[in-house]
Scaffold this motif. Structure first.
Motif, PDB file in Angstrom:
ATOM      1  N   CYS A  61       0.832  -1.209   0.000  1.00  0.00           N
ATOM      2  CA  CYS A  61       0.000   0.000   0.000  1.00  0.00           C
ATOM      3  C   CYS A  61       0.864   1.255   0.000  1.00  0.00           C
ATOM      4  O   CYS A  61       0.527   2.257  -0.644  1.00  0.00           O
ATOM      5  CB  CYS A  61      -0.951   0.004   1.193  1.00  0.00           C
ATOM      6  SG  CYS A  61      -2.282  -1.209   1.025  1.00  0.00           S
ATOM      7  N   GLN A  64       2.093   1.667  -3.545  1.00  0.00           N
ATOM      8  CA  GLN A  64       1.003   2.131  -4.406  1.00  0.00           C
ATOM      9  C   GLN A  64       0.716   3.613  -4.186  1.00  0.00           C
ATOM     10  O   GLN A  64       0.510   4.352  -5.145  1.00  0.00           O
ATOM     11  CB  GLN A  64      -0.259   1.305  -4.159  1.00  0.00           C
ATOM     12  CG  GLN A  64      -0.197  -0.077  -4.739  1.00  0.00           C
ATOM     13  CD  GLN A  64      -1.467  -0.877  -4.451  1.00  0.00           C
ATOM     14  OE1 GLN A  64      -2.367  -0.433  -3.753  1.00  0.00           O
ATOM     15  NE2 GLN A  64      -1.517  -2.081  -4.982  1.00  0.00           N
ATOM     16  N   ALA A  65       0.699   4.034  -2.930  1.00  0.00           N
ATOM     17  CA  ALA A  65       0.444   5.441  -2.624  1.00  0.00           C
ATOM     18  C   ALA A  65       1.549   6.324  -3.199  1.00  0.00           C
ATOM     19  O   ALA A  65       1.283   7.366  -3.798  1.00  0.00           O
ATOM     20  CB  ALA A  65       0.322   5.650  -1.119  1.00  0.00           C
ATOM     21  N   ARG A  66       2.776   5.910  -3.042  1.00  0.00           N
ATOM     22  CA  ARG A  66       3.908   6.688  -3.565  1.00  0.00           C
ATOM     23  C   ARG A  66       3.888   6.729  -5.092  1.00  0.00           C
ATOM     24  O   ARG A  66       4.213   7.750  -5.692  1.00  0.00           O
ATOM     25  CB  ARG A  66       5.214   6.082  -3.051  1.00  0.00           C
ATOM     26  CG  ARG A  66       6.432   6.872  -3.438  1.00  0.00           C
ATOM     27  CD  ARG A  66       7.660   6.380  -2.689  1.00  0.00           C
ATOM     28  NE  ARG A  66       8.894   6.740  -3.336  1.00  0.00           N
ATOM     29  CZ  ARG A  66       9.438   7.948  -3.337  1.00  0.00           C
ATOM     30  NH1 ARG A  66       8.857   8.927  -2.713  1.00  0.00           N
ATOM     31  NH2 ARG A  66      10.569   8.173  -3.969  1.00  0.00           N
ATOM     32  N   GLU A  68       1.446   6.928  -6.968  1.00  0.00           N
ATOM     33  CA  GLU A  68       0.438   7.870  -7.447  1.00  0.00           C
ATOM     34  C   GLU A  68       0.977   9.294  -7.565  1.00  0.00           C
ATOM     35  O   GLU A  68       0.404  10.124  -8.255  1.00  0.00           O
ATOM     36  CB  GLU A  68      -0.789   7.856  -6.525  1.00  0.00           C
ATOM     37  CG  GLU A  68      -1.534   6.537  -6.520  1.00  0.00           C
ATOM     38  CD  GLU A  68      -2.114   6.176  -7.882  1.00  0.00           C
ATOM     39  OE1 GLU A  68      -2.585   7.083  -8.598  1.00  0.00           O
ATOM     40  OE2 GLU A  68      -2.091   4.982  -8.232  1.00  0.00           O
ATOM     41  N   SER A  70       3.480  12.178  -8.905  1.00  0.00           N
ATOM     42  CA  SER A  70       4.143  12.322 -10.202  1.00  0.00           C
ATOM     43  C   SER A  70       5.612  11.922 -10.074  1.00  0.00           C
ATOM     44  O   SER A  70       6.212  12.036  -8.992  1.00  0.00           O
ATOM     45  CB  SER A  70       4.039  13.766 -10.696  1.00  0.00           C
ATOM     46  OG  SER A  70       4.839  14.626  -9.915  1.00  0.00           O
ATOM     47  N   ARG A  74       8.264  12.712  -6.945  1.00  0.00           N
ATOM     48  CA  ARG A  74       9.030  11.663  -6.259  1.00  0.00           C
ATOM     49  C   ARG A  74      10.525  11.948  -6.353  1.00  0.00           C
ATOM     50  O   ARG A  74      11.251  11.835  -5.353  1.00  0.00           O
ATOM     51  CB  ARG A  74       8.715  10.284  -6.848  1.00  0.00           C
ATOM     52  CG  ARG A  74       7.350   9.743  -6.470  1.00  0.00           C
ATOM     53  CD  ARG A  74       7.196   8.271  -6.817  1.00  0.00           C
ATOM     54  NE  ARG A  74       7.645   7.896  -8.139  1.00  0.00           N
ATOM     55  CZ  ARG A  74       6.865   7.809  -9.221  1.00  0.00           C
ATOM     56  NH1 ARG A  74       5.581   8.069  -9.135  1.00  0.00           N
ATOM     57  NH2 ARG A  74       7.360   7.445 -10.382  1.00  0.00           N
ATOM     58  N   GLU A 150      -0.479  18.190  -9.525  1.00  0.00           N
ATOM     59  CA  GLU A 150      -1.105  16.883  -9.706  1.00  0.00           C
ATOM     60  C   GLU A 150      -0.867  15.994  -8.488  1.00  0.00           C
ATOM     61  O   GLU A 150      -1.763  15.270  -8.055  1.00  0.00           O
ATOM     62  CB  GLU A 150      -0.571  16.186 -10.968  1.00  0.00           C
ATOM     63  CG  GLU A 150      -0.850  16.904 -12.261  1.00  0.00           C
ATOM     64  CD  GLU A 150       0.125  18.050 -12.558  1.00  0.00           C
ATOM     65  OE1 GLU A 150      -0.205  18.878 -13.413  1.00  0.00           O
ATOM     66  OE2 GLU A 150       1.191  18.130 -11.920  1.00  0.00           O
ATOM     67  N   SER A 151       0.349  16.038  -7.943  1.00  0.00           N
ATOM     68  CA  SER A 151       0.663  15.227  -6.764  1.00  0.00           C
ATOM     69  C   SER A 151      -0.105  15.710  -5.549  1.00  0.00           C
ATOM     70  O   SER A 151      -0.569  14.901  -4.741  1.00  0.00           O
ATOM     71  CB  SER A 151       2.164  15.247  -6.482  1.00  0.00           C
ATOM     72  OG  SER A 151       2.857  14.532  -7.483  1.00  0.00           O
ATOM     73  N   GLU A 154      -3.496  14.358  -5.886  1.00  0.00           N
ATOM     74  CA  GLU A 154      -3.495  12.917  -5.618  1.00  0.00           C
ATOM     75  C   GLU A 154      -3.415  12.642  -4.117  1.00  0.00           C
ATOM     76  O   GLU A 154      -4.101  11.754  -3.608  1.00  0.00           O
ATOM     77  CB  GLU A 154      -2.344  12.226  -6.351  1.00  0.00           C
ATOM     78  CG  GLU A 154      -2.317  10.731  -6.146  1.00  0.00           C
ATOM     79  CD  GLU A 154      -3.641  10.038  -6.444  1.00  0.00           C
ATOM     80  OE1 GLU A 154      -4.023   9.135  -5.660  1.00  0.00           O
ATOM     81  OE2 GLU A 154      -4.318  10.398  -7.428  1.00  0.00           O
ATOM     82  N   ARG A 157      -6.801  13.233  -2.725  1.00  0.00           N
ATOM     83  CA  ARG A 157      -7.698  12.140  -3.108  1.00  0.00           C
ATOM     84  C   ARG A 157      -7.379  10.885  -2.274  1.00  0.00           C
ATOM     85  O   ARG A 157      -8.275  10.219  -1.779  1.00  0.00           O
ATOM     86  CB  ARG A 157      -7.536  11.864  -4.608  1.00  0.00           C
ATOM     87  CG  ARG A 157      -8.608  11.041  -5.231  1.00  0.00           C
ATOM     88  CD  ARG A 157      -8.546  10.946  -6.766  1.00  0.00           C
ATOM     89  NE  ARG A 157      -7.272  11.213  -7.418  1.00  0.00           N
ATOM     90  CZ  ARG A 157      -6.941  12.378  -7.990  1.00  0.00           C
ATOM     91  NH1 ARG A 157      -7.777  13.394  -7.991  1.00  0.00           N
ATOM     92  NH2 ARG A 157      -5.767  12.531  -8.575  1.00  0.00           N
ATOM     93  N   PHE A 158      -6.088  10.591  -2.117  1.00  0.00           N
ATOM     94  CA  PHE A 158      -5.655   9.431  -1.338  1.00  0.00           C
ATOM     95  C   PHE A 158      -6.175   9.528   0.094  1.00  0.00           C
ATOM     96  O   PHE A 158      -6.742   8.576   0.622  1.00  0.00           O
ATOM     97  CB  PHE A 158      -4.119   9.348  -1.352  1.00  0.00           C
ATOM     98  CG  PHE A 158      -3.567   8.259  -0.485  1.00  0.00           C
ATOM     99  CD1 PHE A 158      -3.534   6.953  -0.933  1.00  0.00           C
ATOM    100  CD2 PHE A 158      -3.067   8.545   0.780  1.00  0.00           C
ATOM    101  CE1 PHE A 158      -3.023   5.942  -0.131  1.00  0.00           C
ATOM    102  CE2 PHE A 158      -2.550   7.550   1.586  1.00  0.00           C
ATOM    103  CZ  PHE A 158      -2.526   6.241   1.124  1.00  0.00           C
TER     104      PHE A 158
END
Length: 181
Positions: A61, A64-66, A68, A70, A74, A150-151, A154, A157-158
């Motif tokens: 998880c 997956q979160a990371r 998401e 951009s 990262r 965008e990040s 995200e 949203r997360f």
């Protein structure tokens, strides 16, 4: 020799015991796989820091979160953290020393001097894999600036999809006072 047990300050705020399951998928965290704990604190005048929230994510998880975020975000965050850790190493101090002294891992600021701070640790079972990382409000703001729009969307949203946080914590995430790493 250092104790590598998870310190009580990183325990689950509700149970006062080590985190036992992933916040998102409810996977058992004691199965031997790596997982991460994140905990956010706020300092109030004349009292001990108060935990605003905490959670643990299994490796899957967490990845997956990371993922998401951009690629650009990262890379910027990774570069920022690597430079900070290299500066720490060049200073002759160790991350565990700063942890034990209640100081920001990157800046060296005493955590009680910061309005808020965040702790993160990678664990396996009931053991720390490495020194916990503490970030002062100043460092969290610097990381927030590295995120692409965008990040940021995200992350919002997360958190909306995975955490039932009260409005004031949701606002802190949107305003950038808290950064999920």
């Amino acid at each position: 020799m250092r104790d590598h047990s998870i310190p009580a300050v990183l325990f689950n705020e509700d149970s006062k015991a080590p985190h036992r399951e992933c916040r998102i998928c409810q996977k058992n965290l004691m199965d031997g796989e790596l997982y991460a704990i994140q905990k956010v604190f706020k300092n109030y005048p004349d009292q001990e820091a108060q935990a605003l929230f905490d959670f643990a994510l299994c490796k899957n998880c967490m990845e997956q979160a990371r993922a998401e975020l951009s690629k650009e975000s990262r890379q910027r965050i990774d570069q920022f953290m690597m430079e900070g850790l290299e500066n720490l190493e060049a200073s002759g101090e160790e991350a565990f020393d700063r942890w034990e002294q209640h100081r920001c891992t990157l800046s060296g600021t005493y955590l009680q001097e910061s309005s808020e701070f965040q702790m993160m640790a990678v664990c396996q079972g009931e053991t720390l894999v490495d020194s916990p990382v503490c970030l002062s409000a100043e460092m969290l703001e610097a990381i927030q600036e590295l995120l692409s729009p965008e990040s940021r969307e995200e992350l919002n949203r997360f958190s909306e999809n995975n955490f039932g946080w009260p409005p004031e914590l949701k606002k802190a995430l949107v305003d950038g006072d808290i950064v999920l790493l």
